[in-house]
Design a protein around this motif. Structure first.
Motif, PDB file in Angstrom:
ATOM      1  N   GLU A  86       1.252   4.228   3.221  1.00  0.00           N
ATOM      2  CA  GLU A  86       1.687   5.020   2.071  1.00  0.00           C
ATOM      3  C   GLU A  86       0.473   5.376   1.215  1.00  0.00           C
ATOM      4  OE1 GLU A  86       3.724   2.518  -1.014  1.00  0.00           O
ATOM      5  OE2 GLU A  86       3.649   1.015   0.558  1.00  0.00           O
ATOM      6  N   ASP A  87       0.577   6.471   0.482  1.00  0.00           N
ATOM      7  CA  ASP A  87      -0.468   6.830  -0.474  1.00  0.00           C
ATOM      8  C   ASP A  87      -0.183   6.145  -1.792  1.00  0.00           C
ATOM      9  OD1 ASP A  87      -1.959   8.413   1.191  1.00  0.00           O
ATOM     10  OD2 ASP A  87      -0.962  10.265   0.603  1.00  0.00           O
ATOM     11  N   ARG A  88      -1.229   5.590  -2.402  1.00  0.00           N
ATOM     12  CA  ARG A  88      -1.037   4.945  -3.700  1.00  0.00           C
ATOM     13  C   ARG A  88      -2.195   5.277  -4.628  1.00  0.00           C
ATOM     14  NH1 ARG A  88       0.410  -1.357  -4.003  1.00  0.00           N
ATOM     15  NH2 ARG A  88       2.118  -0.704  -2.643  1.00  0.00           N
ATOM     16  N   GLN A  89      -1.851   5.591  -5.876  1.00  0.00           N
ATOM     17  CA  GLN A  89      -2.854   5.822  -6.913  1.00  0.00           C
ATOM     18  C   GLN A  89      -3.212   4.485  -7.533  1.00  0.00           C
ATOM     19  OE1 GLN A  89      -4.142   8.986  -7.621  1.00  0.00           O
ATOM     20  NE2 GLN A  89      -5.642   7.859  -8.823  1.00  0.00           N
ATOM     21  N   LEU A  90      -4.444   4.026  -7.300  1.00  0.00           N
ATOM     22  CA  LEU A  90      -4.905   2.761  -7.862  1.00  0.00           C
ATOM     23  C   LEU A  90      -5.888   3.048  -8.987  1.00  0.00           C
ATOM     24  CD1 LEU A  90      -5.430   0.929  -4.462  1.00  0.00           C
ATOM     25  CD2 LEU A  90      -3.510   0.660  -6.026  1.00  0.00           C
TER      26      LEU A  90
END
Ligand SMILES: [Zn+2]
Length: 105
Positions: free
Chosen positions: A52-56
């Motif tokens: 999954e893509d995640r904004q960290l």
């Protein structure tokens, strides 16, 4: 199940499943949901969630959640890909929340 006889390592706080060698710990200054988290070059005895893509905090990554292969507790994540060139060094590496592991000798 992989084991680390004779070497300091970290195990799952919930079930004591061995997860990572002390020598594979790269950095202790990461943050995850529950607070401090550690960056490892290698982790064993885990199950990977879906990509999954995640904004960290440091940018956008493709990650997979990692779970203890024995008890199924969520431990952290694996960096699959970094969108920012400066963050590429994290690819293939693992974040584990400090609160989910214990140090063993
Ligand atoms: Zn466990």
């Amino acid at each position: 199940m992989a084991e680390f006889l004779g070497n300091p390592f970290f195990s799952c706080r919930n079930c004591r499943n061995p997860l990572a060698l002390r020598e594979d710990l790269l950095n202790k200054n990461f943050l995850a949901k529950t607070g401090q988290a550690y960056l490892f070059t290698n982790v064993v005895n885990i199950a990977l969630g879906r990509k999954e893509d995640r904004q960290l905090i440091t940018g956008k990554f493709a990650i997979a959640t990692i779970y203890c292969s024995n008890c199924g507790v969520e431990l952290g994540w694996k960096y699959l890909a970094a969108y920012d060139v400066k963050q590429k060094y994290k690819e293939g590496r693992f974040i584990i929340e400090r609160s989910k592991i214990v140090k063993e000798y």
